[in-house]
Design a protein around this motif. Structure first.
Motif, mmCIF file in Angstrom:
data_model
loop_
_atom_site.group_PDB
_atom_site.id
_atom_site.type_symbol
_atom_site.label_atom_id
_atom_site.label_comp_id
_atom_site.label_asym_id
_atom_site.label_seq_id
_atom_site.Cartn_x
_atom_site.Cartn_y
_atom_site.Cartn_z
ATOM 1 N N GLU A 182 31.493 43.686 37.758
ATOM 2 C CA GLU A 182 32.563 42.754 37.414
ATOM 3 C C GLU A 182 32.191 41.878 36.206
ATOM 4 N N CYS A 183 31.258 42.341 35.408
ATOM 5 C CA CYS A 183 30.853 41.589 34.201
ATOM 6 C C CYS A 183 31.878 41.847 33.094
ATOM 7 N N ALA A 184 32.765 40.878 32.892
ATOM 8 C CA ALA A 184 33.857 41.047 31.917
ATOM 9 C C ALA A 184 33.333 41.183 30.495
ATOM 10 N N MET A 185 32.267 40.470 30.160
ATOM 11 C CA MET A 185 31.754 40.505 28.787
ATOM 12 C C MET A 185 31.203 41.876 28.433
ATOM 13 N N GLN A 207 40.036 46.607 32.222
ATOM 14 C CA GLN A 207 38.989 46.376 33.210
ATOM 15 C C GLN A 207 38.360 44.996 33.008
ATOM 16 N N ALA A 208 38.190 44.628 31.726
ATOM 17 C CA ALA A 208 37.649 43.300 31.438
ATOM 18 C C ALA A 208 38.601 42.206 31.914
ATOM 19 N N LEU A 209 39.896 42.467 31.833
ATOM 20 C CA LEU A 209 40.886 41.475 32.279
ATOM 21 C C LEU A 209 40.781 41.242 33.790
ATOM 22 N N LYS A 210 40.640 42.320 34.552
ATOM 23 C CA LYS A 210 40.516 42.167 36.005
ATOM 24 C C LYS A 210 39.271 41.352 36.357
ATOM 25 N N ALA A 211 38.154 41.708 35.743
ATOM 26 C CA ALA A 211 36.915 40.985 36.023
ATOM 27 C C ALA A 211 36.994 39.553 35.509
ATOM 28 N N GLY A 212 37.616 39.363 34.345
ATOM 29 C CA GLY A 212 37.718 38.022 33.772
ATOM 30 C C GLY A 212 38.582 37.096 34.599
ATOM 31 N N GLU A 213 39.669 37.622 35.152
ATOM 32 C CA GLU A 213 40.543 36.790 35.982
ATOM 33 C C GLU A 213 39.837 36.356 37.267
ATOM 34 N N ILE A 214 39.053 37.251 37.838
ATOM 35 C CA ILE A 214 38.298 36.888 39.050
ATOM 36 C C ILE A 214 37.301 35.778 38.744
ATOM 37 N N ALA A 215 36.550 35.936 37.627
ATOM 38 C CA ALA A 215 35.565 34.918 37.248
ATOM 39 C C ALA A 215 36.247 33.600 36.888
ATOM 40 N N TYR A 216 37.404 33.673 36.247
ATOM 41 C CA TYR A 216 38.117 32.461 35.838
ATOM 42 C C TYR A 216 38.592 31.674 37.063
ATOM 43 N N ARG A 217 39.186 32.361 38.034
ATOM 44 C CA ARG A 217 39.659 31.670 39.236
ATOM 45 C C ARG A 217 38.487 31.076 40.025
ATOM 46 N N ASP A 236 34.383 31.119 30.813
ATOM 47 C CA ASP A 236 35.283 32.083 31.444
ATOM 48 C C ASP A 236 36.694 31.996 30.859
ATOM 49 N N THR A 237 37.097 30.783 30.476
ATOM 50 C CA THR A 237 38.398 30.627 29.800
ATOM 51 C C THR A 237 38.398 31.338 28.462
ATOM 52 N N ASN A 238 37.330 31.171 27.706
ATOM 53 C CA ASN A 238 37.231 31.836 26.401
ATOM 54 C C ASN A 238 37.293 33.352 26.555
ATOM 55 N N VAL A 239 36.606 33.866 27.530
ATOM 56 C CA VAL A 239 36.603 35.319 27.756
ATOM 57 C C VAL A 239 38.000 35.809 28.118
ATOM 58 N N LEU A 240 38.672 35.074 29.007
ATOM 59 C CA LEU A 240 40.006 35.488 29.441
ATOM 60 C C LEU A 240 41.000 35.468 28.282
ATOM 61 N N VAL A 241 40.971 34.404 27.472
ATOM 62 C CA VAL A 241 41.878 34.313 26.324
ATOM 63 C C VAL A 241 41.593 35.431 25.325
ATOM 64 N N TYR A 242 40.311 35.684 25.065
ATOM 65 C CA TYR A 242 39.937 36.725 24.113
ATOM 66 C C TYR A 242 40.440 38.090 24.587
ATOM 67 N N VAL A 243 40.245 38.387 25.866
ATOM 68 C CA VAL A 243 40.655 39.696 26.398
ATOM 69 C C VAL A 243 42.167 39.866 26.322
ATOM 70 N N LYS A 244 42.914 38.845 26.722
ATOM 71 C CA LYS A 244 44.379 38.954 26.669
ATOM 72 C C LYS A 244 44.864 39.130 25.236
#
Length: 522
Positions: A182-185, A207-217, A236-244
């Protein structure tokens, strides 16, 4: 008889002039050349001062404005000099930004699916070491935090972002996934560098989005428990925004433009404070592809603000929308005869504003200079930003009928308003003098970096400078060598009047000498 009398008068005047020239002393020639040099020098000084202040030649302006209409000519289309800008931006309200700040390119390409494919085809590196090093620093800033060593997989990704070798980075990302699936990066790095197509990259980003949303929540629930938890949530916010955002770009590249627009709008609503990422520039480009010009205008109304940083996308899109209203019927010949309408004036002023902000863009839009792949980082107002803008927006200018024609006819008028852009600006700060050096670091060596177009000196300044130098040299030589220069002057005038002497000799052969004597007495 009247013709004969007039010929006699001409002969008499010529003889008087010849006698006068023979009586002139070297002192006369010294005074003549000295006075001519002084007058031409004064004209040169005045022309130079006028050009420095107003950006044009006084003699040229007078001849174009007053003499040319009398001779039946038509003035050239020069709205820059005739119509001052009415834009409300003033010196006190301009952006106080560092001259050579490097920004992340909001539309940067994918390394594996685009930059590497370019290298495979052409054998040329599209990215410089300096550019990739900046990207590595960005990744370490946005995607890492001090608590990564405590989370499985994140520690391996800290090493991956610091690796210079692409293969080592990809290997480290796979190791991170083995430690934590589940490592989004890790998915982000593989999507950016290992995926060879946009479709493959999109799958990895999902796949990064799924993992990133879990880490963000998960981090969102713990963000107020301490400093480390807050930093982790920010990461985690930065990762989620970048992926989206990258998913939206994948959808845009795969032709699903409406889906891309929806993702970007939702992202801007969910994270309104992340304006520094310039997501609105991605949205503007996608809306232009949909030809949703009203929505683009609404975005410009929000982001084309005095208090916000400008960009080539903002300035040139505003110019495109104003040009769209008049470009299909615009004709430079008609405009020069009847003058510019209000709408045409607004369009021309918008183009001048855009060109002042970044003067390198028009040559790429008009295809006067070849495009290359844009770098991952850009320099505001520099050649790198111009390449990045034109690479994605050239198609939008071509789609608007007559827009490129209007740009071609008017963009150079900006340099009449700002003859010395490094010293004084008009709507923005003076053009930074360091852009050429910074762009050479960002752009590949095979690309010739564009520099600010230098304004050429008007012809009359060069002419008066040459005239002043020539007459001053004649005055000096006449003063130092009076006899030799006197001989030279007589020889010059003799050569000058040689054709007239030849004609007179031919006339004397046909007419009796007594007739010339009688005409001289008359």
């Amino acid at each position: 008889m009247r013709v004969t009398v007039q010929a006699g008068q001409m002969i008499f005047k010529y003889s008087c002039v010849t006698a006068f020239l023979n009586t002139l002393t070297p002192k006369f020639y010294v005074a003549l050349t000295g006075t001519s040099s002084l007058i031409s020098g004064l004209i040169l000084i005045f022309e130079w001062w006028y050009f420095r202040k107003y950006g044009t030649s006084f003699i040229e302006q007078v001849s174009v404005s007053h003499l040319r209409p009398l001779l039946g000519g038509v003035e050239n289309l020069s709205p820059a000099a005739a119509f001052p800008s009415s834009n409300g931006e003033t010196e006190s309200s301009r952006q106080n930004l560092s001259e050579c700040t490097v920004w992340r390119n909001p539309l940067n390409l994918f390394r594996g699916a685009e930059y590497n494919r370019y290298m495979w085809v052409t054998g040329r590196e599209a990215l410089t070491y300096y550019d990739m090093n900046l990207s590595a620093q960005d990744h370490q800033t946005f995607f890492t935090c001090d608590s990564d060593a405590m989370r499985p997989g994140d520690g391996a990704m800290q090493k991956a972002w610091r690796e210079r070798n692409p293969e080592a980075r990809i290997k480290a990302a796979h190791q991170a996934l083995q430690q934590n699936y589940e490592c989004a990066m890790a998915y982000v790095l593989l999507a950016e560098e290992e995926a060879s197509t946009i479709t493959d990259a999109e799958k990895l980003f999902k796949q990064a989005l799924k993992a990133g949303e879990i880490a963000y929540r998960r981090s969102q629930q713990c963000q107020h428990q301490g400093t480390q938890q807050e930093l982790q949530h920010r990461r985690d916010t930065n990762v989620l925004v970048y992926v989206k955002r990258r998913l939206a770009m994948c959808a845009r590249k795969l032709g699903r433009v409406k889906e891309a627009v929806k993702i970007m709008r939702d992202l801007m609503k969910e994270f309104p404070l992340l304006n520094m990422l310039n997501i609105h520039e991605n949205l503007i480009e996608a809306l232009l592809e949909l030809q949703a010009y009203a929505d683009v205008q609404a975005l410009l109304a929000k982001y084309d603000d005095i208090s916000l940083p400008k960009s080539a996308t903002i300035c040139y899109t505003a110019a495109l929308l104003k040009a769209r209203a008049v470009s299909d019927k615009f004709s430079p010949e008609m405009a020069s005869r009847r003058g510019l309408t209000t709408a045409e004036m607004n369009a021309v002023e918008a183009i001048h504003r855009a060109v002042e902000f970044n003067p390198h863009v028009p040559k790429y839009l008009l295809e006067m200079k070849s495009l290359i792949l844009p770098p991952e980082h850009i320099l505001k107002r520099g050649d790198s930003e111009a390449i990045a803008y034109a690479f994605f927006h050239l198609q939008h200018w071509k789609r608007v009928e007559g827009a490129l024609n209007l740009l071609h006819c008017t963009w150079e008028g900006t340099f009449r308003m700002i003859p010395y852009p490094l010293e004084k600006g008009h709507l923005f700060y003076p053009y930074p003098s360091c852009t050429e050096t910074a762009d050479k670091e960002l752009l590949p060596s095979f690309h010739e970096v564009s520099v600010y177009p230098k304004k050429e000196l008007p012809f009359f300044i060069l002419f008066t400078a040459g005239l002043c130098s020539f007459t001053a040299m004649l005055a000096l030589l006449t003063h130092q060598f009076p006899e030799l220069m006197g001989v030279f002057a007589k020889a010059f005038f003799s050569t000058l009047f040689a054709p007239f002497n030849f004609v007179m000799e031919k006339m004397e052969t046909f007419m009796p000498s007594s007739l010339w004597h009688q005409l001289t007495r008359i």
